[in-house]
Write an enzyme that holds these catalytic residues in place. Structure first.
Site, short mmCIF file in Angstrom:
data_model
loop_
_atom_site.label_atom_id
_atom_site.label_comp_id
_atom_site.label_asym_id
_atom_site.label_seq_id
_atom_site.Cartn_x
_atom_site.Cartn_y
_atom_site.Cartn_z
N ARG A 1 43.38 56.40 34.56
CA ARG A 1 44.19 57.06 33.53
C ARG A 1 43.38 57.33 32.26
O ARG A 1 43.71 58.23 31.49
CB ARG A 1 45.44 56.25 33.23
CG ARG A 1 45.20 54.90 32.59
CD ARG A 1 46.37 53.95 32.77
NE ARG A 1 46.49 53.51 34.17
CZ ARG A 1 47.49 52.77 34.62
NH1 ARG A 1 48.46 52.37 33.81
NH2 ARG A 1 47.51 52.40 35.90
N LYS B 1 37.79 43.62 41.14
CA LYS B 1 38.71 43.57 42.27
C LYS B 1 38.27 42.50 43.26
O LYS B 1 37.07 42.25 43.43
CB LYS B 1 38.70 44.92 43.01
CG LYS B 1 39.28 46.10 42.26
CD LYS B 1 39.13 47.36 43.09
CE LYS B 1 39.66 48.59 42.39
NZ LYS B 1 41.13 48.59 42.31
#
Length: 461
Positions: free
Chosen positions: A314, A240
């Site tokens: 996820r 990120k």
């Protein structure tokens, strides 16, 4: 932290809630000196404003709390909490003017206005305490406030003090408090016991990845709560930018919210067989980090192509949901700070949720309105299933189109929850960007109170 109601004393001050449209009528019924004082003070019953009214000797006699008009109130919630934060130290009781249907909401907001996160810096708590209004379940509201405080504390704690080890310790402490059983699977044992995606996401970190399994209750419907416990998310090798990494201590907000909800359920003694599953990991970077293009096996037997290592939540939820589905619970719920797409769609204040069950949706919508915990249903839009099927593997963890990111993530999770499973997924934010009544800037629970309120109808309790 004790978030409790006060006991009335002779010094307790009455607080009159005044609707802006009803101020003139209220003044007509008051002694002349009171009416003169209120008018001279310029009090208009505007939302969030208050006025201390003195007696003949100049001592405080009672307080007026402005409640604005309906249009003003519709733009926020917990309105009396905003007043409570500005009142002098003391004990107050609501004497008149508050509609009974809003009493529980406002009383809870007042309790929550007493929350501060003072682990690292001494802070002043709200000194104004409230006597529980007549007709509200005070004990229930105190439990809810304590569960919310737990959620906030966990999210607010930075990752150096809230890694997988500390998150596990918080789970074990909660279990001990309520007499729940726990099992923790760590490190290489995750591979041995078939949780390969949890292991792959967390194996690069200094603290071992793990799956925490808490059980409580021996009778009633089976309720399984699954919370994303990514204690810090660097993004992995798809790292990120710093602007996106600054709030990643809150990436375990799903786990924190599930634990706060679990406290509420256990402390209130709901007649359910509760199971809480938390995959606790840190998505870090090292020689052992998973790579873009890797294809992972999963507990469900589905293979997953990793097209972005920053779509890790996820993955850990997938293995945990597959485990939860093996017992065919009466309801399974996942909570996760999962996608930026959900924030773009609904902002930070609304909790988007997904369900195929119209009964669950109706119960949640009604409950959310009653307890001032707003939620908004998004669709499990089946035509988008093709977007999560890359061809080289069964599933793609990060579809390249960029469209409908919250929906495709939810569809990914539904594959692991299993067909026919009564499953609901919350894609929460878990963070209050700026201070609001009863909600200081920082970690915040979302969706938990609505779900708690809906459970009796959903599970037939």
């Amino acid at each position: 932290m004790s978030l409790t109601f006060a006991t009335a004393t002779p010094e307790t001050l009455a607080l009159h809630v005044i609707d802006a449209d009803g101020l003139d009528a209220w003044l007509v019924d008051q002694p002349a000196q009171v009416a003169s004082w209120v008018r001279a003070s310029g009090f208009s019953a505007a939302l969030g404003k208050h006025l201390m009214v003195p007696d003949a000797d100049g001592r405080p006699a009672f307080v007026l709390a402005g409640y604005g008009g309906a249009a003003q109130r519709a733009r926020g919630r917990f309105h009396l909490a905003g007043i409570a934060a500005n009142l002098p130290a003391g004990t107050y009781r609501i004497a008149s003017g508050l509609p009974q249907e809003r009493a529980a909401q406002e009383a809870l907001g007042w309790l929550l206005s007493g929350y501060v996160f003072d682990r690292y810096r001494s802070q002043t708590r709200n000194p104004a305490r409230l006597v529980a209004p007549e007709g509200v379940d005070a004990a229930r509201l105190e439990v809810i406030a304590q569960g919310e405080a737990l959620t906030r504390d966990l999210i607010n704690t930075p990752a150096n003090d809230m890694g997988p080890d500390a998150l596990e310790a918080a789970c074990l402490e909660l279990a001990a408090r309520h007499g729940a059983g726990t099992q923790v699977i760590r490190g290489a044992a995750l591979l041995e016991q078939n949780f390969p995606m949890i292991h792959a996401v967390g194996r690069a970190a200094a603290q071992e990845p793990r799956l925490i399994d808490l059980r409580w209750g021996d009778a009633g419907p089976r309720l399984t709560l699954v919370g994303k416990g990514v204690c810090f998310d660097t993004g992995g090798l798809n790292i990120k930018p710093s602007s996106s990494m600054g709030l990643m201590k809150k990436d375990m907000g799903g786990a924190a919210t599930v634990l706060g909800l679990a406290h509420m359920i256990m402390a209130l003694g709901l007649k359910v067989r509760l199971r809480v599953l938390i995959p606790a990991v840190e998505n870090a970077i090292s020689a052992g980090a998973m790579r873009p293009g890797d294809i992972l096996p999963s507990r469900k037997g589905l293979t997953v192509e990793i097209n972005n290592t920053d779509a890790e939540g996820r993955l850990v939820l997938g293995d945990a949901l597959a485990l939860g589905a093996e017992e065919s619970p009466d309801l399974m719920v996942s909570m996760a700070t999962l996608t930026g797409a959900a924030r773009v769609a609904l902002g930070p204040d609304l909790s988007p949720y997904f369900t195929d069950d119209a009964g669950v949706a109706a119960a949640l919508e009604a409950a959310a309105s009653r307890v001032a915990d707003p939620v908004w249903r998004l669709p499990f839009w089946t035509p988008y299933e093709a977007d999560i099927e890359p061809g080289i593997a069964d599933l793609d963890n990060a579809p390249k189109s960029g469209f409908a990111g919250a929906i495709t993530a939810a569809l990914f999770l539904r594959r692991f929850a299993g067909e026919g499973q009564r499953y609901t997924h919350f894609d929460i934010y878990g963070w209050q960007p700026s201070a609001a009544p009863a909600r200081p800037k920082g970690g915040v629970g979302m969706g938990a109170r609505a779900l708690l309120e809906a459970l009796p109808e959903v599970l037939g309790l």
